[in-house]
Design a protein around this motif. Structure first.
Motif, PDB file in Angstrom:
ATOM      1  N   VAL A  54       0.836  -1.201   0.000  1.00  0.00           N
ATOM      2  CA  VAL A  54       0.000   0.000   0.000  1.00  0.00           C
ATOM      3  C   VAL A  54       0.871   1.251   0.000  1.00  0.00           C
ATOM      4  O   VAL A  54       0.627   2.211  -0.734  1.00  0.00           O
ATOM      5  N   SER A  55       1.925   1.224   0.821  1.00  0.00           N
ATOM      6  CA  SER A  55       2.840   2.366   0.864  1.00  0.00           C
ATOM      7  C   SER A  55       3.538   2.571  -0.475  1.00  0.00           C
ATOM      8  O   SER A  55       3.707   3.709  -0.933  1.00  0.00           O
ATOM      9  N   PHE A  56       3.948   1.473  -1.114  1.00  0.00           N
ATOM     10  CA  PHE A  56       4.611   1.557  -2.413  1.00  0.00           C
ATOM     11  C   PHE A  56       3.697   2.195  -3.446  1.00  0.00           C
ATOM     12  O   PHE A  56       4.083   3.133  -4.161  1.00  0.00           O
ATOM     13  N   MET A  57       2.459   1.679  -3.532  1.00  0.00           N
ATOM     14  CA  MET A  57       1.519   2.221  -4.515  1.00  0.00           C
ATOM     15  C   MET A  57       1.192   3.677  -4.210  1.00  0.00           C
ATOM     16  O   MET A  57       1.047   4.506  -5.119  1.00  0.00           O
ATOM     17  N   SER A  58       1.052   3.990  -2.927  1.00  0.00           N
ATOM     18  CA  SER A  58       0.746   5.375  -2.566  1.00  0.00           C
ATOM     19  C   SER A  58       1.866   6.313  -2.987  1.00  0.00           C
ATOM     20  O   SER A  58       1.614   7.409  -3.490  1.00  0.00           O
ATOM     21  N   THR A  59       3.104   5.882  -2.802  1.00  0.00           N
ATOM     22  CA  THR A  59       4.245   6.714  -3.206  1.00  0.00           C
ATOM     23  C   THR A  59       4.255   6.936  -4.718  1.00  0.00           C
ATOM     24  O   THR A  59       4.487   8.054  -5.201  1.00  0.00           O
ATOM     25  N   LEU A  60       4.004   5.863  -5.481  1.00  0.00           N
ATOM     26  CA  LEU A  60       3.963   6.004  -6.936  1.00  0.00           C
ATOM     27  C   LEU A  60       2.881   6.989  -7.360  1.00  0.00           C
ATOM     28  O   LEU A  60       3.098   7.852  -8.229  1.00  0.00           O
ATOM     29  N   GLU A  61       1.699   6.854  -6.754  1.00  0.00           N
ATOM     30  CA  GLU A  61       0.607   7.730  -7.144  1.00  0.00           C
ATOM     31  C   GLU A  61       0.915   9.197  -6.818  1.00  0.00           C
ATOM     32  O   GLU A  61       0.636  10.094  -7.628  1.00  0.00           O
ATOM     33  N   LEU A  62       1.473   9.430  -5.644  1.00  0.00           N
ATOM     34  CA  LEU A  62       1.788  10.812  -5.265  1.00  0.00           C
ATOM     35  C   LEU A  62       2.824  11.415  -6.212  1.00  0.00           C
ATOM     36  O   LEU A  62       2.682  12.562  -6.657  1.00  0.00           O
ATOM     37  N   PHE A 152      -8.360   8.830 -17.150  1.00  0.00           N
ATOM     38  CA  PHE A 152      -9.178   8.308 -16.063  1.00  0.00           C
ATOM     39  C   PHE A 152      -8.907   6.834 -15.841  1.00  0.00           C
ATOM     40  O   PHE A 152      -9.116   6.308 -14.743  1.00  0.00           O
ATOM     41  N   ALA A 153      -8.449   6.116 -16.869  1.00  0.00           N
ATOM     42  CA  ALA A 153      -8.103   4.697 -16.719  1.00  0.00           C
ATOM     43  C   ALA A 153      -6.652   4.536 -16.357  1.00  0.00           C
ATOM     44  O   ALA A 153      -6.310   3.833 -15.411  1.00  0.00           O
ATOM     45  N   SER A 154      -5.751   5.200 -17.108  1.00  0.00           N
ATOM     46  CA  SER A 154      -4.321   5.138 -16.814  1.00  0.00           C
ATOM     47  C   SER A 154      -3.632   6.203 -17.647  1.00  0.00           C
ATOM     48  O   SER A 154      -3.973   6.426 -18.818  1.00  0.00           O
ATOM     49  N   PRO A 155      -2.625   6.886 -17.092  1.00  0.00           N
ATOM     50  CA  PRO A 155      -1.940   7.944 -17.848  1.00  0.00           C
ATOM     51  C   PRO A 155      -0.849   7.400 -18.771  1.00  0.00           C
ATOM     52  O   PRO A 155      -0.273   8.167 -19.541  1.00  0.00           O
ATOM     53  N   PHE A 156      -0.536   6.093 -18.706  1.00  0.00           N
ATOM     54  CA  PHE A 156       0.623   5.571 -19.404  1.00  0.00           C
ATOM     55  C   PHE A 156       0.264   5.029 -20.789  1.00  0.00           C
ATOM     56  O   PHE A 156      -0.883   4.623 -21.047  1.00  0.00           O
ATOM     57  N   PRO A 264     -10.688   1.380  -0.228  1.00  0.00           N
ATOM     58  CA  PRO A 264     -11.305   2.207   0.795  1.00  0.00           C
ATOM     59  C   PRO A 264     -11.356   3.659   0.364  1.00  0.00           C
ATOM     60  O   PRO A 264     -10.707   4.081  -0.574  1.00  0.00           O
ATOM     61  N   SER A 265     -12.167   4.429   1.104  1.00  0.00           N
ATOM     62  CA  SER A 265     -12.348   5.840   0.768  1.00  0.00           C
ATOM     63  C   SER A 265     -11.024   6.581   0.803  1.00  0.00           C
ATOM     64  O   SER A 265     -10.256   6.462   1.733  1.00  0.00           O
ATOM     65  N   GLY A 266     -10.754   7.355  -0.269  1.00  0.00           N
ATOM     66  CA  GLY A 266      -9.534   8.129  -0.334  1.00  0.00           C
ATOM     67  C   GLY A 266      -8.362   7.393  -0.925  1.00  0.00           C
ATOM     68  O   GLY A 266      -7.276   7.939  -1.030  1.00  0.00           O
ATOM     69  N   GLN A 267      -8.511   6.121  -1.336  1.00  0.00           N
ATOM     70  CA  GLN A 267      -7.414   5.351  -1.905  1.00  0.00           C
ATOM     71  C   GLN A 267      -7.852   4.804  -3.268  1.00  0.00           C
ATOM     72  O   GLN A 267      -8.999   4.439  -3.458  1.00  0.00           O
ATOM     73  N   SER A 268      -6.895   4.747  -4.193  1.00  0.00           N
ATOM     74  CA  SER A 268      -7.203   4.231  -5.521  1.00  0.00           C
ATOM     75  C   SER A 268      -6.591   2.876  -5.768  1.00  0.00           C
ATOM     76  O   SER A 268      -6.724   2.337  -6.840  1.00  0.00           O
ATOM     77  N   TYR A 269      -5.909   2.321  -4.781  1.00  0.00           N
ATOM     78  CA  TYR A 269      -5.307   1.008  -4.946  1.00  0.00           C
ATOM     79  C   TYR A 269      -6.087   0.015  -4.112  1.00  0.00           C
ATOM     80  O   TYR A 269      -6.815   0.374  -3.191  1.00  0.00           O
ATOM     81  N   ALA A 270      -5.955  -1.285  -4.433  1.00  0.00           N
ATOM     82  CA  ALA A 270      -6.694  -2.326  -3.715  1.00  0.00           C
ATOM     83  C   ALA A 270      -5.848  -3.564  -3.622  1.00  0.00           C
ATOM     84  O   ALA A 270      -5.191  -3.943  -4.581  1.00  0.00           O
ATOM     85  N   SER A 293      -3.238  -0.482  -8.663  1.00  0.00           N
ATOM     86  CA  SER A 293      -3.547   0.944  -8.574  1.00  0.00           C
ATOM     87  C   SER A 293      -4.511   1.299  -9.698  1.00  0.00           C
ATOM     88  O   SER A 293      -4.161   1.215 -10.883  1.00  0.00           O
ATOM     89  N   ALA A 294      -5.723   1.697  -9.333  1.00  0.00           N
ATOM     90  CA  ALA A 294      -6.714   2.069 -10.347  1.00  0.00           C
ATOM     91  C   ALA A 294      -6.360   3.381 -11.032  1.00  0.00           C
ATOM     92  O   ALA A 294      -6.699   3.593 -12.191  1.00  0.00           O
ATOM     93  N   LYS A 295      -5.656   4.265 -10.322  1.00  0.00           N
ATOM     94  CA  LYS A 295      -5.291   5.552 -10.928  1.00  0.00           C
ATOM     95  C   LYS A 295      -4.205   5.392 -11.983  1.00  0.00           C
ATOM     96  O   LYS A 295      -4.235   6.059 -13.020  1.00  0.00           O
ATOM     97  N   LEU A 296      -3.246   4.524 -11.700  1.00  0.00           N
ATOM     98  CA  LEU A 296      -2.109   4.381 -12.597  1.00  0.00           C
ATOM     99  C   LEU A 296      -2.242   3.188 -13.538  1.00  0.00           C
ATOM    100  O   LEU A 296      -1.528   3.127 -14.546  1.00  0.00           O
ATOM    101  N   GLY A 297      -3.111   2.243 -13.221  1.00  0.00           N
ATOM    102  CA  GLY A 297      -3.217   1.038 -14.038  1.00  0.00           C
ATOM    103  C   GLY A 297      -2.042   0.097 -13.850  1.00  0.00           C
ATOM    104  O   GLY A 297      -1.805  -0.765 -14.684  1.00  0.00           O
ATOM    105  N   LEU A 298      -1.275   0.265 -12.756  1.00  0.00           N
ATOM    106  CA  LEU A 298      -0.110  -0.576 -12.492  1.00  0.00           C
ATOM    107  C   LEU A 298      -0.486  -1.671 -11.505  1.00  0.00           C
ATOM    108  O   LEU A 298      -1.272  -1.451 -10.575  1.00  0.00           O
ATOM    109  N   SER A 299       0.086  -2.863 -11.706  1.00  0.00           N
ATOM    110  CA  SER A 299      -0.137  -3.995 -10.818  1.00  0.00           C
ATOM    111  C   SER A 299       1.197  -4.403 -10.199  1.00  0.00           C
ATOM    112  O   SER A 299       2.197  -4.521 -10.902  1.00  0.00           O
TER     113      SER A 299
END
Length: 610
Positions: A54-62, A152-156, A264-270, A293-299
């Motif tokens: 979760v921390s890894f994905m959050s860092t990538l998204e930020l 909206f799906a992925s920026p890449f 969960p609310s406020g997060q785009s990864y699962a 990550s739903a924002k980045l489309g990365l797994s």
């Protein structure tokens, strides 16, 4: 008399079975504790890995969100507009505009550590302006990087085996872009970050996009393991890709390995719904964890060798198995030694017991044993003599009658209270107070779970808590009309054993006979007074009590035989007498508030019989 199965077995196998009965639960408990430890360790490691993912994905998204925000802002940059629309600039103006633009491109590149280069492709010039240079647009890049992407799906987008983030302007399919802002993603930076993130012995990680159109790996595993994980992901993604083609929708791969829960609310990864998957490579088992990550489309897939997680616990399990075998051998040898030591006196004792079992009350031991058996023989003889004396008396009949009366008196309370509770439920439901109905039924369930427990005797602290639960049920019925107040129970009396249900009936009597039909607010007080080795428990109310009613209660409590219509007060008094004898007492008087005051006297020592 036909001999029982156990009589045909000698003492030696019985001793072995007896020791095994004692030891096997201990071994079973050890094995169970080992399994629970494995589960706990697996859970803790799973939670740790998931939190790190979760921390890894959050860092990538930020990081990428910062770069995407700057990229969007630069669409309206004056220098880009100048260079992409005018071809009559002087050399000085052109050079200054390019220099200023390169400064801003460096700012966009430095917004995240995962960008290798930031650039602008300008169609009018046919040139690419990057952070470090100015030159022609590489062959094949123009058409590939000018395709608008769904952010909206992925920026890449994937081009030439690498990840890119592009923003053509204007971003329409039927127009040639005037310019394209682009970010080239650094595989090396992502690999370094994966290595720092993984940091697990014999573990690794894989970051992938669009199935496996692009991926980077990190960690300290063999290439065969990473290849096996990629093959597994490809097998998982193939059915998903087929479904996407048939339905015409772009869906994320979410089979066994990539099943993701709603974020969960406020997060785009699962994280995956399942804690982990297992994969065997070259005879070794690996635990696979996945996050998307739903924002980045990365797994992200993390894989750890199973032996590193629960290997020591497996070793402990093997040791427990060997310990069980050695213990069984010791049990057999020790049982044989005891068999030789106690066989003869025990055989004589068993013979005498069998005579006694057949009803021979003259089965006293003739010889005298040695050591501890001398005491056993002596006590056996005294027991036989005492048994003969007791049989000559009517002790058994009197004891059984006493217990039967106690059971009968206690059972009379439950239907009476059940009637009152269902009447309360009826009234509450009739008023459509659904929340109150839920509260009553929950409290009623807790109440009957208490009174249907097998023990006839209970700790005084539990009895008071039960009375408080009853008061809570009645509070729902009467709302604020009747207030109940409990004093604190003296600490040294909390563990005092008493008959079950001796306080709650007094509280019920105060509700039903003292306050139920009263128009004015009612009050019930439950208090405790210590008097030497006695404890006085009193329940008083402020109801309207006439002298005639008080005299009737005194008459009821003075009766020696059960009245035709048994009441809660008489039941409580009778059970106190059966349990405590003459030391258990109940009195009734007028309270200072004008209502009834019932007092119970409990002794510190239990001198009554059951």
């Amino acid at each position: 008399m036909k001999p029982r199965w156990g009589d045909r077995i000698s003492i030696f196998p019985k001793l072995i079975m007896a020791f095994l009965v004692v030891l096997l639960p201990l071994f079973a408990l050890s094995i169970q504790m080992n399994e629970q430890s494995k589960t706990l360790v697996r859970k803790e490691i799973t939670q740790t890995i998931e939190q790190r993912m979760v921390s890894f994905m959050s860092t990538l998204e930020l990081d990428f969100n910062r770069a995407l925000g700057l990229q969007t802002d630069y669409v309206n940059d004056d220098d880009i507009d100048l260079l992409s629309t005018r071809d009559d600039l002087s050399y000085v103006d052109f050079t200054e505009a390019v220099s200023r633009l390169q400064d801003r491109l460096r700012l966009m590149k430095n917004a995240t550590s995962f960008v290798a280069d930031s650039f602008v492709d300008i169609s009018l010039l046919g040139r690419r302006i990057s952070t470090d240079g100015y030159g022609e647009i590489p062959a094949g890049d123009g058409e590939a990087l000018n395709r608008p992407s769904d952010r909206f799906a992925s920026p890449f987008i994937v081009h030439q085996g690498k990840l890119w983030i592009t923003l053509p302007y204007p971003g329409t399919l039927n127009r040639q872009p005037v310019f394209t802002l682009g970010l080239a993603i650094s595989d090396a930076s992502l690999t370094t970050y994966l290595d720092e993130f993984t940091n697990l012995q014999d573990g690794g990680s894989l970051l992938a996009y669009d199935g496996l159109a692009w991926s980077v790996a990190g960690g300290s595993v063999e290439p065969d393991v990473t290849a096996a994980v990629k093959e597994r992901l490809q097998r998982v993604n193939q059915p998903q890709q087929s479904a996407q083609f048939q339905h015409g929708a772009q869906l994320q791969a979410s089979a066994q390995l990539q099943r993701s829960a709603q974020p969960p609310s406020g997060q785009s990864y699962a994280l995956s719904r399942e804690p982990y998957e297992t994969l065997k490579v070259n005879g070794e088992s690996y635990f696979l964890f996945s996050s998307h990550s739903a924002k980045l489309g990365l797994s992200l897939t993390v894989f750890v060798k199973e032996s590193n997680i629960i290997g020591p616990l497996k070793l402990y399990k093997d040791r427990v198995r060997w310990l069980s075998i050695v213990s069984f051998v010791i049990v057999v040898l020790f049982s044989y030694w005891i068999y030789r030591l106690i066989h003869r006196p025990l055989a004589q004792l068993v013979l005498s017991f069998r005579k006694l079992e057949r009803g021979d009350l003259d089965a006293a031991m003739q010889g005298r044993g040695t050591g501890e058996f001398s005491y056993v023989f002596d006590r056996f003889n005294k027991t036989v003599y005492r048994l003969k004396e007791l049989i000559d008396e009517v002790y058994v009949q009197r004891y059984q009658a006493k217990v039967a009366e106690l059971k009968q008196l206690q059972s009379q309370i439950n239907p009476h209270f059940l009637y009152n509770c269902f009447f309360n439920l009826y009234q509450t439901a009739k008023m459509h107070e659904i929340e109150q109905v839920i509260r009553v039924t929950r409290s009623l369930g807790e109440y009957f779970r208490y009174i249907t427990r097998g023990n006839d005797h209970i700790r005084l602290e539990e009895e008071i808590k039960h009375a408080q639960a009853y008061a809570d049920i009645q509070e729902i019925r009467f709302e604020d009309q009747i207030r109940v107040e409990f004093d604190a129970l003296p600490p040294r009396w909390r563990d005092r054993e008493i008959p079950k249900l001796i306080v709650q009936p007094l509280l019920e009597n105060a509700y039903n006979h003292g306050l139920e039909d009263r128009d004015e607010p009612g009050f019930i007080h439950i208090g405790f007074i210590e008097e030497g080795r006695w404890l006085m428990i009193y329940v008083e109310d402020n109801g309207d009590l006439s002298e005639e009613q008080l005299a009737k209660i005194h008459s009821l409590l003075a009766q020696k035989q059960s009245p035709l219509e048994n009441t809660g007060l008489y039941n409580v008094q009778r059970r106190l007498q059966l349990y405590f004898g003459d030391e258990g007492m109940m009195t009734a008087d007028r309270s200072d508030r004008g209502g009834l005051r019932i007092a119970l006297r409990l002794p510190a020592d239990h001198n009554g019989g059951e």
